[in-house]
Design a protein around this motif. Structure first.
Motif, short mmCIF file in Angstrom:
data_model
loop_
_atom_site.label_atom_id
_atom_site.label_comp_id
_atom_site.label_asym_id
_atom_site.label_seq_id
_atom_site.Cartn_x
_atom_site.Cartn_y
_atom_site.Cartn_z
N SER A 1 -9.46 9.23 3.30
CA SER A 1 -10.74 9.01 3.95
C SER A 1 -11.90 9.25 2.96
N VAL A 2 -11.79 10.29 2.15
CA VAL A 2 -12.83 10.59 1.15
C VAL A 2 -12.93 9.46 0.12
N VAL A 3 -11.77 8.98 -0.35
CA VAL A 3 -11.76 7.92 -1.36
C VAL A 3 -12.34 6.62 -0.80
N GLN A 4 -11.93 6.29 0.43
CA GLN A 4 -12.43 5.04 1.02
C GLN A 4 -13.94 5.11 1.26
N SER A 5 -14.42 6.27 1.71
CA SER A 5 -15.88 6.35 1.93
C SER A 5 -16.63 6.35 0.60
N THR A 6 -16.04 6.91 -0.46
CA THR A 6 -16.70 6.86 -1.78
C THR A 6 -16.83 5.42 -2.25
N ILE A 7 -15.74 4.65 -2.11
CA ILE A 7 -15.76 3.24 -2.55
C ILE A 7 -16.85 2.48 -1.79
N ARG A 8 -16.93 2.77 -0.49
CA ARG A 8 -17.90 2.07 0.35
C ARG A 8 -19.34 2.51 0.01
N GLU A 9 -19.56 3.82 0.00
CA GLU A 9 -20.92 4.32 -0.20
C GLU A 9 -21.47 4.04 -1.60
N GLN A 10 -20.58 4.11 -2.60
CA GLN A 10 -21.04 3.88 -3.98
C GLN A 10 -21.05 2.39 -4.33
N GLY A 11 -20.57 1.58 -3.40
CA GLY A 11 -20.54 0.13 -3.65
C GLY A 11 -19.62 -0.24 -4.81
N LEU A 12 -18.49 0.47 -4.96
CA LEU A 12 -17.57 0.20 -6.07
C LEU A 12 -16.86 -1.14 -5.81
N GLN A 13 -16.84 -1.98 -6.84
CA GLN A 13 -16.30 -3.33 -6.70
C GLN A 13 -14.77 -3.35 -6.75
N ALA A 14 -14.17 -4.05 -5.77
CA ALA A 14 -12.73 -4.28 -5.83
C ALA A 14 -12.51 -5.45 -6.80
N THR A 15 -12.41 -5.12 -8.09
CA THR A 15 -12.40 -6.15 -9.14
C THR A 15 -11.09 -6.92 -9.21
N GLY A 16 -10.05 -6.36 -8.61
CA GLY A 16 -8.74 -7.00 -8.71
C GLY A 16 -8.07 -6.75 -10.06
N ILE A 17 -8.72 -5.96 -10.93
CA ILE A 17 -8.12 -5.66 -12.25
C ILE A 17 -7.14 -4.49 -12.08
N LEU A 18 -5.86 -4.84 -12.07
CA LEU A 18 -4.80 -3.83 -11.87
C LEU A 18 -3.96 -3.65 -13.13
N LEU A 19 -3.80 -4.71 -13.91
CA LEU A 19 -3.03 -4.70 -15.16
C LEU A 19 -1.61 -4.15 -14.97
N ALA A 20 -0.92 -4.72 -14.01
CA ALA A 20 0.46 -4.30 -13.73
C ALA A 20 1.39 -4.66 -14.90
N ASP A 21 1.16 -5.83 -15.51
CA ASP A 21 2.02 -6.26 -16.61
C ASP A 21 1.90 -5.32 -17.81
N ARG A 22 0.67 -4.98 -18.16
CA ARG A 22 0.48 -4.12 -19.33
C ARG A 22 1.11 -2.75 -19.08
N PHE A 23 0.98 -2.25 -17.85
CA PHE A 23 1.60 -0.96 -17.52
C PHE A 23 3.11 -1.06 -17.65
N SER A 24 3.65 -2.12 -17.10
CA SER A 24 5.09 -2.30 -17.10
C SER A 24 5.62 -2.44 -18.54
N ARG A 25 4.93 -3.23 -19.36
CA ARG A 25 5.33 -3.40 -20.77
C ARG A 25 5.28 -2.07 -21.52
N SER A 26 4.23 -1.29 -21.27
CA SER A 26 4.02 -0.05 -22.03
C SER A 26 4.96 1.07 -21.61
N SER A 27 5.42 1.02 -20.36
CA SER A 27 6.28 2.11 -19.90
C SER A 27 7.74 1.67 -19.79
#
Lengths: 169, 293
Positions: B263-289
């Motif tokens: 609840s705290v994280v969701q309200s922070t995202i909303r109140e601070q107007g943080l953009q859901a950029t869609g940048i997750l970089l799953a491939d780079r994580f998977s390659r590196s680990s």
């Protein structure tokens, strides 16, 4: 008499409003990143015209989406990514109170070897390790961690390959 | 009569100590101490000297001292969590993600160092001066780089807010220990050990106050978002953790419950107007680990 007071009040308000408008035009921001690049244009593909340091003062010329055109105190003008600046000056190092506290506690400067990035546990940590049965292998791990270096260029390359920060599309 | 003038001199000294500038204070303290000693009143000289130490004990801990404390706590974290997982490429990757997030955090002027602990539990720790640890078990539960960035952002938040130092500062006052400087640590190694052991107990066994954890949750998404990572990745990660942890009472002894955190994280995202950029970089994580966990 009342009319004169009202006139005076209006004049004061007018002068105040003028002053406030001037202030709004002269917006100051500060570099909030450890290092940041100022570019000739508002994309990460534009050439770097200056490398800026944390806390540097910049005057905003204009804003365009996530980029700001700014001028340094030396008069260099360029563009900076908005996440790299903040409206308030970032706190750097010890604040005055912490420095005062350290002075009163009479820190023995000669016992400090662990300045940022320097190799080696400091005397007090070594003493703690001796009293706590910490193995040499574990001490070496903290030692390596303390000395671990990654250059600013490597971080920029990493951000670029992930299309992060100012390299976002 | 002598007592009266002594009291006057003490009050005068302490008032000057509490109102003067940094160098001015020290000079004034020294002058007052010397004056008392010169007049043959060694006891008063010691009191004035002690007054400085007492004030020092109430003032914040400086960066040099923070580094010493951070190193000592890091030693204990490594000792208790199976040592550092020796995979240079993985260590380098975690450091690149962590330092990218730290680049524009609220305390960007200090060095942040990241290490992977060779431990199956799902956990992460932050010691003062930017010594940050994630367990191998935690990395196994992460699906992409944005999740890792927000987790590291959470730990960076503990460092920017000096959460552990705050605990030490308070315990020092409660215990009546005025000095926690390096000179003190070198001269009184047993007392320094007690201070560090108390902080380690709080960090590893009891957990920080829930308000500190929630504050770091908020900062974690803000710091990761500043670099461009998708902040909603943290919501997905916490949700997955909730499924994994279920009603693990030991875990909740040191962490706030997931409903609160989400609840705290969701309200922070909303109140601070943080953009859901869609940048997750799953491939780079998977390659590196890949193959290292």
């Amino acid at each position: 008499m009342n009319h004169r007071c009202a006139l005076l009040a209006m004049m004061v308000s007018f002068v105040t409003a003028l002053t406030m408008t001037d202030t709004a035009f002269g917006e100051t921001v500060y570099v909030a990143a450890k290092t940041a690049q100022m570019r000739s244009g508002k994309t990460s593909l534009d050439p770097v015209v200056a490398s800026l340091k944390l806390g540097e003062t910049l005057e905003v010329v204009k804003r365009d989406n996530r980029w700001l055109q700014v001028q340094t105190t030396k008069g260099v003008t360029g563009w900076i990514y908005s996440s790299n600046v903040s409206a308030s000056k970032p706190a750097g190092g010890d604040n005055e109170l912490a420095a005062l506290g350290r002075s009163f506690r009479r820190t023995d400067a000669s016992s400090v070897t662990a300045s940022a990035g320097a190799r080696g546990l400091d005397k007090a940590s070594e003493g703690y390790a001796n009293r706590s049965g910490i193995t040499q292998q574990q001490r070496d791990a903290v030692d390596r961690m303390t000395a671990y270096k990654i250059s600013d260029e490597e971080i920029q390359a990493f951000l670029k390959s992930g299309r992060l920060g100012e390299y976002a599309e | 009569m002598q007592n009266k003038s002594c009291r006057g001199l003490i009050v005068f000294g302490l008032v000057l100590l509490s109102t003067g500038s940094l160098t001015g204070c020290l000079e004034i303290q020294q002058v007052a101490e010397n004056a008392a000693r010169g007049s043959g009143n060694e006891r008063l000289a010691k009191t004035i000297h002690g007054g400085g130490n007492l004030i020092g004990g109430l003032l914040p801990i400086g960066y040099e001292e923070e580094q010493t404390i951070g190193q000592a706590i890091a030693l204990q974290v490594i000792a208790r969590y199976g040592g550092v997982y020796d995979q240079p490429n993985l260590t380098r990757y975690v450091n690149l993600v962590g330092r990218s997030v730290a680049l524009t955090c609220d305390r960007a002027d200090i060095e942040y160092r990241f290490a992977v602990l060779n431990h199956d539990s799902i956990n992460a720790f932050a010691a003062p001066a930017g010594y940050i640890f994630v367990t191998r078990g935690l990395l196994k539960t992460i699906r992409n780089e944005a999740e890792l960035a927000t987790v590291l952002g959470h730990e960076i938040g503990h460092v920017t807010q000096k959460h552990i130092l705050d605990i030490i500062q308070r315990s020092k006052q409660i215990a009546g220990v005025a000095e926690a400087g390096l000179a003190f640590a070198n001269k009184n190694p047993d007392a320094f050990k007690n201070v560090i052991d108390g902080a380690v107990k709080k960090l590893l066994d009891e957990g920080l106050d829930q308000s500190k954890e929630l504050e770091s949750d908020r900062l974690g998404v803000i710091f990761a978002s500043r670099v461009g990572y998708d902040p909603t990745a943290y919501v997905t990660f916490l949700d997955r953790l909730r499924t994994i942890k279920g009603d693990d009472q030991a875990f909740f002894k040191t962490h706030p419950n997931f409903s609160n955190r989400l609840s705290v994280v969701q309200s922070t995202i909303r109140e601070q107007g943080l953009q859901a950029t869609g940048i997750l970089l799953a491939d780079r994580f998977s390659r590196s680990s890949n193959g290292t966990l």
